[in-house]
Every structure is written in C-alpha cells, then in structure tokens.
Design a protein around this motif. Structure first.
Motif, PDB file in Angstrom:
ATOM      1  N   ARG A  95       0.835  -1.198   0.000  1.00 21.56           N
ATOM      2  CA  ARG A  95       0.000   0.000   0.000  1.00 21.56           C
ATOM      3  C   ARG A  95       0.868   1.245   0.000  1.00 21.56           C
ATOM      4  O   ARG A  95       1.540   1.554   0.980  1.00 21.56           O
ATOM      5  CB  ARG A  95      -0.884  -0.004   1.244  1.00 21.56           C
ATOM      6  CG  ARG A  95      -1.714   1.252   1.464  1.00 21.56           C
ATOM      7  CD  ARG A  95      -2.777   1.459   0.402  1.00 21.56           C
ATOM      8  NE  ARG A  95      -2.561   2.688  -0.330  1.00 21.56           N
ATOM      9  CZ  ARG A  95      -3.406   3.137  -1.256  1.00 21.56           C
ATOM     10  NH1 ARG A  95      -4.500   2.444  -1.547  1.00 21.56           N
ATOM     11  NH2 ARG A  95      -3.151   4.248  -1.891  1.00 21.56           N
ATOM     12  N   ILE A 139       1.741   5.206   0.199  1.00 20.66           N
ATOM     13  CA  ILE A 139       1.194   6.348   0.935  1.00 20.66           C
ATOM     14  C   ILE A 139       1.869   7.622   0.442  1.00 20.66           C
ATOM     15  O   ILE A 139       2.956   7.574  -0.148  1.00 20.66           O
ATOM     16  CB  ILE A 139       1.377   6.188   2.463  1.00 20.66           C
ATOM     17  CG1 ILE A 139       2.865   6.177   2.839  1.00 20.66           C
ATOM     18  CG2 ILE A 139       0.675   4.944   2.963  1.00 20.66           C
ATOM     19  CD1 ILE A 139       3.101   6.180   4.354  1.00 20.66           C
ATOM     20  N   THR A 199      -4.383  -2.464   7.230  1.00 20.66           N
ATOM     21  CA  THR A 199      -4.024  -1.742   6.008  1.00 20.66           C
ATOM     22  C   THR A 199      -4.086  -2.652   4.792  1.00 20.66           C
ATOM     23  O   THR A 199      -4.657  -2.292   3.753  1.00 20.66           O
ATOM     24  CB  THR A 199      -2.611  -1.144   6.133  1.00 20.66           C
ATOM     25  OG1 THR A 199      -2.591  -0.201   7.209  1.00 20.66           O
ATOM     26  CG2 THR A 199      -2.182  -0.454   4.853  1.00 20.66           C
ATOM     27  N   ASN A 256      -6.770  -2.373   1.788  1.00 20.40           N
ATOM     28  CA  ASN A 256      -6.280  -2.156   0.436  1.00 20.40           C
ATOM     29  C   ASN A 256      -6.787  -3.223  -0.523  1.00 20.40           C
ATOM     30  O   ASN A 256      -7.020  -2.952  -1.701  1.00 20.40           O
ATOM     31  CB  ASN A 256      -4.756  -2.131   0.430  1.00 20.40           C
ATOM     32  CG  ASN A 256      -4.191  -1.594  -0.862  1.00 20.40           C
ATOM     33  OD1 ASN A 256      -4.477  -0.463  -1.249  1.00 20.40           O
ATOM     34  ND2 ASN A 256      -3.408  -2.405  -1.556  1.00 20.40           N
ATOM     35  N   ASP A 266      -7.385   5.278  -0.788  1.00 15.20           N
ATOM     36  CA  ASP A 266      -6.750   6.414  -1.467  1.00 15.20           C
ATOM     37  C   ASP A 266      -7.261   7.738  -0.902  1.00 15.20           C
ATOM     38  O   ASP A 266      -6.479   8.641  -0.573  1.00 15.20           O
ATOM     39  CB  ASP A 266      -7.068   6.391  -2.964  1.00 15.20           C
ATOM     40  CG  ASP A 266      -6.294   5.325  -3.735  1.00 15.20           C
ATOM     41  OD1 ASP A 266      -5.331   4.777  -3.194  1.00 15.20           O
ATOM     42  OD2 ASP A 266      -6.687   5.060  -4.890  1.00 15.20           O
ATOM     43  N   TYR A 276      -8.867   8.305   1.925  1.00 15.55           N
ATOM     44  CA  TYR A 276      -8.541   8.472   3.344  1.00 15.55           C
ATOM     45  C   TYR A 276      -7.108   8.980   3.503  1.00 15.55           C
ATOM     46  O   TYR A 276      -6.838   9.893   4.291  1.00 15.55           O
ATOM     47  CB  TYR A 276      -8.721   7.141   4.083  1.00 15.55           C
ATOM     48  CG  TYR A 276      -8.273   7.204   5.514  1.00 15.55           C
ATOM     49  CD1 TYR A 276      -9.083   7.772   6.499  1.00 15.55           C
ATOM     50  CD2 TYR A 276      -7.014   6.718   5.895  1.00 15.55           C
ATOM     51  CE1 TYR A 276      -8.664   7.866   7.814  1.00 15.55           C
ATOM     52  CE2 TYR A 276      -6.590   6.806   7.208  1.00 15.55           C
ATOM     53  CZ  TYR A 276      -7.415   7.376   8.167  1.00 15.55           C
ATOM     54  OH  TYR A 276      -6.979   7.465   9.462  1.00 15.55           O
ATOM     55  N   LEU A 277      -6.187   8.391   2.743  1.00 19.31           N
ATOM     56  CA  LEU A 277      -4.784   8.797   2.849  1.00 19.31           C
ATOM     57  C   LEU A 277      -4.564  10.206   2.302  1.00 19.31           C
ATOM     58  O   LEU A 277      -3.711  10.948   2.790  1.00 19.31           O
ATOM     59  CB  LEU A 277      -3.891   7.791   2.114  1.00 19.31           C
ATOM     60  CG  LEU A 277      -3.753   6.434   2.816  1.00 19.31           C
ATOM     61  CD1 LEU A 277      -3.121   5.404   1.883  1.00 19.31           C
ATOM     62  CD2 LEU A 277      -2.921   6.569   4.086  1.00 19.31           C
ATOM     63  N   GLY A 287      -3.086  11.390   5.304  1.00 15.92           N
ATOM     64  CA  GLY A 287      -1.722  10.896   5.134  1.00 15.92           C
ATOM     65  C   GLY A 287      -0.627  11.923   5.323  1.00 15.92           C
ATOM     66  O   GLY A 287       0.506  11.565   5.674  1.00 15.92           O
TER      67      GLY A 287
END
Length: 339
Positions: free
Chosen positions: A143, A145, A239, A243, A251, A253-254, A258
C-alpha cells in the motif's frame, strides 16, 4: 555450534535490534552498514552477550562491496546460515520535490541493496542447499502512501522480486528459503535521519511499535522460513485488508489524513543530518560522526512493546483449528435446536 548470521542496516533501528537478539541466542553476527560509529556500538552490544561480532562498513548499493563482505564473512566466521536484509534510505517529500538522483539513490539502497544481499547470500547457500534469507518489508510493500513514493516503490519492488525468487527455489526443490516480514510503523532513528522536505518533523504513522517487536518477528521468520511472509502489528493487517477490499476508499482516506499523520507538531530542524548519500552516524575519521543512535527513535512514549497480530501470525494454524472447532460446535448446537 553457533550459527553464522548477517544483518544489513545493523547500525541502528530494526537491524540493531535484530543483531542484539541473534547474539543473545548465540549466533556469530556479521554487521553490515555504512556508519562506523553505529557499527562499533552494535558490535559492542553483540560482544557483551559473549557472541562474536564482525562489523563491516559497506554500502549495500555496491554489489561488489556486498559480495566481498560475504566472502570475508565466510573466511572469518564460516558458512552463512542466515542473511537478513534491512538496510534502506529514503526521502520524505512530495514526489515532484524529490530529485531524480535522490529517487535513484533510494532505489539503489532500499531495493537493489536487497537484491545485492540476496545474490551474495544465495550464491553461497545454494551450492550447500542450506540457508535462510529474511527480507525486512513493510505494509507499504502493498500500500503506497503520500510523501514516501521512493520508499514505497522500493518496498513494492522487493515484494515482487522476493515472490519471483521464492517460486524459483520451490521449482528447484531447494532447501534454501526466503521469507518476508511486513512491518508496521516502528520507533527507529530513521525519522531524524531520512532526508526530509516536510515543514514539520517526520514521524511514523501511529500506532507505533518498538524495534524489539520487529526483531522478534524476524527471528521467528528465520526459524520458520517456509511461511511466505509474516505480518507484524494490527495496523499492518488492517491496512493490507482495506487495500485488498476498498483501495479507492483508502486512497481518499490517505489523501485526507496521510500528510498530517506523518508529521509531528514540531517544526523540522533544517540542520538535521540526512543519510541518503552518507551515513548520519559517520566515523570519527571522516569528520561526520553523528554519534551512536541506538535502536530506538524519539517515540518511546508512544511505542508498543507487544503485537497481538504478530502472535496471531505465528499461530495461524492454532487459530484456524480453534475457529473451526467453534464453528462445528455452533453448528451442532444450532442443529440440536432444530430437532
């Protein structure tokens, strides 16, 4: 007879914690890293347990140097039983603020460094049909970030490379095994060492775990290498599951969380050392000595010393049996109510 183990990135962080744990169980430990001060301190940690230490200053981006180190290890200590790839570097910044030379350097250390270590180990293990290679990975192998594009790309590459090699070894029915340990956020000195262009100090995304948790996972994987990989920390499991099920939602949320979750409230010190091109813990002779950083970073007050997910990963067979038993019992009870 003691086993011969090799740890790259051994001068600090997870590598330092792994080296200590290997020494505590009686292994002779070869320590590979660039920083002379950290290497010397790790070697002292190892020797304090009564184990043998062989510190070697080496840049894992240089395959010739890594292969020469492996040759020296076998001459001075004996045949290598275990090789742990852990060395890395990176850049904390949005992609367009990372120079292409910096991106390439991150890839050379954090991806090709693993390839180089694996080749050096495998070329010696395969003729003996014996040995274990452990790749220290990350949830970021699956995943990506924001602000860590170079590191995420390298970890994804290590994952793909390791899967390919594992299948080749299975095809050959080799007794050399390669496994990977996917780590959560860990309290290591990297967050004050990695080159950063963030406005505030970098931090691991909570929850944060102590490097000793990671070290326990690496040693368990080394002793049980037929499992293809291990997950450490509930955050890693969540996570990877999120994913797999809803990557688009993750995507978003990050994109929202992030940036802030990877920075503290403290302004970044522009004079902090960066270890991309040279070690932050240099040797006294080169005039860049930054001092021994140890295994822990600056987040001891937040870091967890245990991981239930690690225990579950190590005992998945038992948990499956228990779950199966509960389902059978529940089914029998339900059937009894229908009579």
């Amino acid at each position: 007879m003691s086993r011969i183990s090799v740890v790259t990135g051994a001068s600090a962080g997870i590598g330092r914690a792994v080296a200590r744990r290997l020494a505590a169980r009686g292994d002779a430990v070869a320590l590979l890293a660039r920083g002379g001060e950290g290497l010397a301190a790790t070697a002292e940690d190892v020797r304090e347990t009564g184990a043998t230490a062989l510190p070697i200053e080496v840049d894992v981006a240089d395959f010739g140097a890594v292969d020469a180190a492996a040759e020296r290890i076998e001459k001075e200590l004996g045949p290598i039983d275990l090789w742990v790839n852990d060395a890395f570097s990176s850049v904390f910044a949005p992609f367009e603020q990372i120079g292409m030379d910096e991106f390439a350097r991150t890839t050379e250390v954090s991806y090709l460094g693993y390839v180089h270590g694996t080749r050096a180990a495998l070329s010696r293990m395969r003729p003996r049909d014996h040995g274990v290679i452990v790749q220290v990975g990350s949830a970021l192998a699956y995943r990506g970030i924001p602000l860590q594009s170079a590191y995420c790309g390298a970890k994804h590459a290590v994952q793909g490379f390791t899967e390919s090699l594992r299948v080749e070894l299975l095809h050959e029915k080799s007794n050399v095994h390669v496994t990977m340990v996917q780590m959560p956020a860990v309290n290591t000195p990297q967050f004050r060492w990695v080159l950063s262009r963030l406005p505030r100090e970098a931090q691991p995304v909570p929850p944060i775990y102590q490097p000793e948790v990671a070290a326990r996972a690496v040693l368990y994987a080394a002793d049980h290498p037929k499992r293809r990989e291990y997950w450490v920390g509930g955050s890693t499991a969540l996570t990877l599951a999120a994913n797999a099920v809803a990557p688009g939602l993750l995507d978003r949320y990050l994109a929202w969380q992030g940036y802030g979750s990877q920075q503290t409230d403290e302004a970044r010190d522009p004079h902090e050392p960066a270890n991309l091109w040279s070690p932050a813990d240099g040797s006294p002779a080169d005039g860049r000595g930054g001092g021994d950083a140890g295994a822990h970073g600056a987040f001891d007050d937040q870091a967890k010393s245990r991981s239930l997910q690690l225990w579950a990963s190590q005992h998945h067979g038992l948990l499956a049996s228990v779950a199966g038993g509960l389902l059978v019992t529940a089914g029998a009870a339900w059937a009894a109510t229908r009579r």
